[in-house]
Design an enzyme around this catalytic site. Structure first.
Site, PDB file in Angstrom:
ATOM      1  N   GLU A  12     -14.285  17.540  54.710  1.00  0.00           N
ATOM      2  CA  GLU A  12     -14.557  16.440  53.665  1.00  0.00           C
ATOM      3  C   GLU A  12     -14.435  15.018  54.054  1.00  0.00           C
ATOM      4  OE1 GLU A  12     -12.966  15.144  49.277  1.00  0.00           O
ATOM      5  OE2 GLU A  12     -11.682  15.659  50.706  1.00  0.00           O
ATOM      6  N   HIS A  17     -16.095  19.171  42.740  1.00  0.00           N
ATOM      7  CA  HIS A  17     -15.411  19.049  41.704  1.00  0.00           C
ATOM      8  C   HIS A  17     -14.896  17.644  41.509  1.00  0.00           C
ATOM      9  CE1 HIS A  17     -13.298  19.429  45.406  1.00  0.00           C
ATOM     10  NE2 HIS A  17     -11.948  19.139  44.760  1.00  0.00           N
ATOM     11  N   ASP A  18     -15.264  16.736  42.541  1.00  0.00           N
ATOM     12  CA  ASP A  18     -14.406  15.295  42.168  1.00  0.00           C
ATOM     13  C   ASP A  18     -15.576  14.109  41.648  1.00  0.00           C
ATOM     14  OD1 ASP A  18     -12.121  15.952  43.541  1.00  0.00           O
ATOM     15  OD2 ASP A  18     -12.954  15.727  45.550  1.00  0.00           O
ATOM     16  N   ASP A  27     -10.371  26.585  51.319  1.00  0.00           N
ATOM     17  CA  ASP A  27     -10.103  25.191  51.074  1.00  0.00           C
ATOM     18  C   ASP A  27      -8.750  25.196  52.104  1.00  0.00           C
ATOM     19  OD1 ASP A  27      -9.947  22.333  50.375  1.00  0.00           O
ATOM     20  OD2 ASP A  27     -11.351  23.249  48.586  1.00  0.00           O
ATOM     21  N   ASP A  84      -9.782  19.506  53.652  1.00  0.00           N
ATOM     22  CA  ASP A  84      -9.531  18.336  52.705  1.00  0.00           C
ATOM     23  C   ASP A  84      -9.329  17.135  53.481  1.00  0.00           C
ATOM     24  OD1 ASP A  84      -9.122  17.933  49.747  1.00  0.00           O
ATOM     25  OD2 ASP A  84      -7.189  17.131  50.379  1.00  0.00           O
TER      26      ASP A  84
HETATM   27  C1  NOJ Z   1     -10.120  15.860  47.715  1.00  0.00           C
HETATM   28  C2  NOJ Z   1     -10.371  17.002  46.819  1.00  0.00           C
HETATM   29  O1  NOJ Z   1     -11.621  17.125  46.726  1.00  0.00           O
HETATM   30  C3  NOJ Z   1      -9.754  16.401  45.637  1.00  0.00           C
HETATM   31  O2  NOJ Z   1     -10.043  17.221  44.547  1.00  0.00           O
HETATM   32  C4  NOJ Z   1      -8.191  16.004  45.667  1.00  0.00           C
HETATM   33  O3  NOJ Z   1      -7.747  15.424  44.523  1.00  0.00           O
HETATM   34  C5  NOJ Z   1      -7.815  15.307  46.860  1.00  0.00           C
HETATM   35  N1  NOJ Z   1      -8.757  15.554  48.126  1.00  0.00           N
HETATM   36  C6  NOJ Z   1      -6.427  15.119  47.244  1.00  0.00           C
HETATM   37  O4  NOJ Z   1      -6.260  16.662  47.908  1.00  0.00           O
END
Ligand code: NOJ
Ligand code: MG
Length: 533
Positions: free
Chosen positions: A266, A327-328, A101, A203
């Protein structure tokens, strides 16, 4: 057509490991690198070809590793640099790839760069972050909001200015218009690429550059009270700015200094915006993450129109990809229900493009309810009435039916396990021919074996909702995929052609080896993979 050469990230399958939750090796209740190493044989056995590990760098953990205080180190919680080198080597030994990441949009507020930047207005690194004066009345420079609640601006008493943070105030945004910032981050990339890391998942790529004039975002007329406060405005000036593509292209140049690496972005944007991230002449990111399977309604008509739109919108040479979970977001099994989870897996692994799976989805792990006093995720804590905590999708991997599901021996797992982990785990599913795990493993095996499935063309097929159908084909070999997104039986009545073939894989294995011809009846929640004659 002559057989083209395909790259590993086009023909393989990516598996996301959330390192805190995969496997603990030292009994502190938090997963670590040695833990991941001890499970690589499992991933190989499953049929995974690339492992993406969420951040493992030194971090105060305000956002569980997405607030980085040293881009070129390893957090002691996860292990040491030696452990990392071993992980990389062991992944490669098994002929798999390792993706890290990269979090270039923001650092931790404890990163030395930010400590310097905030130390005085004339510090050389002042301009590495986004500092602005207050408005005359002392209020924030503009109306931008933070994704995790509240204003995007934080006042700094000492230097009497605000700094911008798209996420937590502990995650100040870097100023990507500053060439020194660019260079520093490119060097971070080189540090890991030199070690032999195979790529990055970048990210929040679409956040990296903001409007130069920092204009106010327009209000969102469709805002609903139940949504995150961030959605009160449309992030028209704080995200997806035209200049982001120059930055992405520069990052891609860094990747291209090395052979055979991948850059995944992402990006949560609608299709027509998303595909711009492939860049002019494909000089952008290799794979702008496509989150449609996570964000769209689970409805055959909706999915079909978006799949076809996406296929049509891809630039020439742009390689598609599909993500089922991360994970989000809530886990697929919680979103579409256990009965549809295999259908979702079949969709992910038979669409054209690189699939990305989330750890635990292969055993049908569900979101785990977290008691209010155990919530850890800042997104959940900051907006407590909105149920936005991401903890339920981040719970420990369920390996077996021993104490703590084999995730940690003596320690207290950092997030709780569900009551039913003794039924939903790798060990009980491994040799069960009807399990989710066996289903995933067989699908992955078939996908990898059959060119039609991993690199073949996609051809839409007319089918009435709740059915979703399409063909994948390569060099005269064709597979018809028919998925019932409803719970009731229904009949697939091909309108233009009569398909004949053999079911080679099905959500219910009893259906396999059956011949099909003409109209095909499907059980509720059934998916069929049919090799056409
Ligand atoms: C995206 C990530 O997947 C998430 O987990 C994170 O909180 C935010 N970006 C901020 O970095
Ligand atoms: Mg540990």
């Amino acid at each position: 057509m002559a057989q083209q050469e395909y790259l590993w990230w086009q023909s393989g399958t990516v598996y996301q490991v959330y390192p805190r939750s995969f496997q603990d090796s030292d009994g502190d209740g938090v997963g670590d690198l040695k833990g991941i190493i001890s499970r690589l044989d499992y991933l190989k056995w499953l049929g995974i070809t690339a492992v993406w590990v969420s951040p493992i760098y030194p971090s105060p953990m305000a956002d569980f590793g997405y607030d980085i205080s040293d881009y070129c180190g390893i957090h002691p919680l996860f292990g040491t640099m030696e452990d990392f080198d071993q992980l990389l080597q062991e992944v490669h030994q098994r002929d798999m790839k390792l993706i890290l990441d990269l979090v270039p949009n923001h650092t931790s507020n404890e990163h030395p760069w930010f400590l310097e930047s905030r130390s005085s207005r004339d510090n050389p690194k002042r301009d590495w972050y986004i500092w602005r004066d207050a408005k005359e009345d002392g209020s924030e420079p503009n109306n931008w909001l933070a994704v995790f609640g509240g204003s995007g601006w934080e006042w700094d008493d000492k230097t009497q200015q605000y700094y911008y943070h798209a996420f937590l105030k502990e995650q100040p945004d870097l100023n990507w218009r500053n060439p020194e910032v660019q260079k520093a981050m490119f060097d971070v990339m080189r540090f890991w690429l030199d070690k032999g890391v195979d790529g990055f998942r970048v990210d929040v790529m679409w956040h990296m550059i903001k409007d130069e004039k920092l204009r106010d975002n327009p209000p969102n007329p469709d805002y609903k009270q139940s949504q995150s406060t961030y959605q009160q405005v449309v992030p028209a000036f704080s995200t997806d700015q035209p200049e982001v593509h120059d930055i992405v292209a520069m990052m891609r140049d860094v990747m291209d200094e090395y052979d055979n690496r991948v850059m995944i972005g992402e990006i949560y944007l609608p299709i027509h915006r998303l595909v711009t991230y492939y860049g002019a002449d494909n000089e952008g990111t290799h794979l702008p993450f496509n989150f449609m399977l996570i964000t769209l309604d689970w409805n055959a008509t909706v999915l079909k129109s978006h799949i076809d739109e996406y296929e049509g919108a891809l630039p020439e040479g742009g390689w598609p990809n599909w993500v089922i979970g991360n994970h989000d977001k809530p886990r697929i099994t919680s979103r579409v229900g256990t009965s549809q989870a295999k259908v979702a897996g079949m969709l992910l692994l038979t669409l054209r493009g690189t699939p990305t799976m989330y750890y635990g989805d292969e055993i049908g792990m569900r979101d785990v309810p977290i008691p209010p006093d155990k919530i850890q995720d800042p997104q959940g804590l900051n907006m407590p009435d909105k149920d936005l905590s991401r903890d339920p999708a981040r719970t420990p991997m369920q390996w077996d039916n021993s104490k703590n599901a084999g995730f940690t021996e003596d320690g207290e797992p950092w997030l709780p396990l569900p009551d039913n982990f003794k039924r939903i785990n790798v060990e009980v599913q491994r040799d069960d021919p009807y399990s989710m795990l066996t289903f995933y493993r067989r699908l992955l095996e078939l996908r990898q074996k059959e060119l039609a499935l991993h690199i073949g063309d996609y051809q839409p097929v007319m089918a009435r909702s709740p059915l979703l159908a399409y063909i994948r084909k390569n060099n005269g070999q064709s597979y018809l995929i028919v998925l019932n997104l409803g719970h009731k039986p229904c009949v697939f009545r091909p309108e233009h052609e009569s398909y004949t073939g053999t079911v080679v894989l099905a959500t219910d294995p009893e259906r396999e080896n059956q011949k099909v011809k003409g109209n095909i009846s499907l059980a509720g929640d059934e998916g069929l993979l049919i090799l056409l004659d």
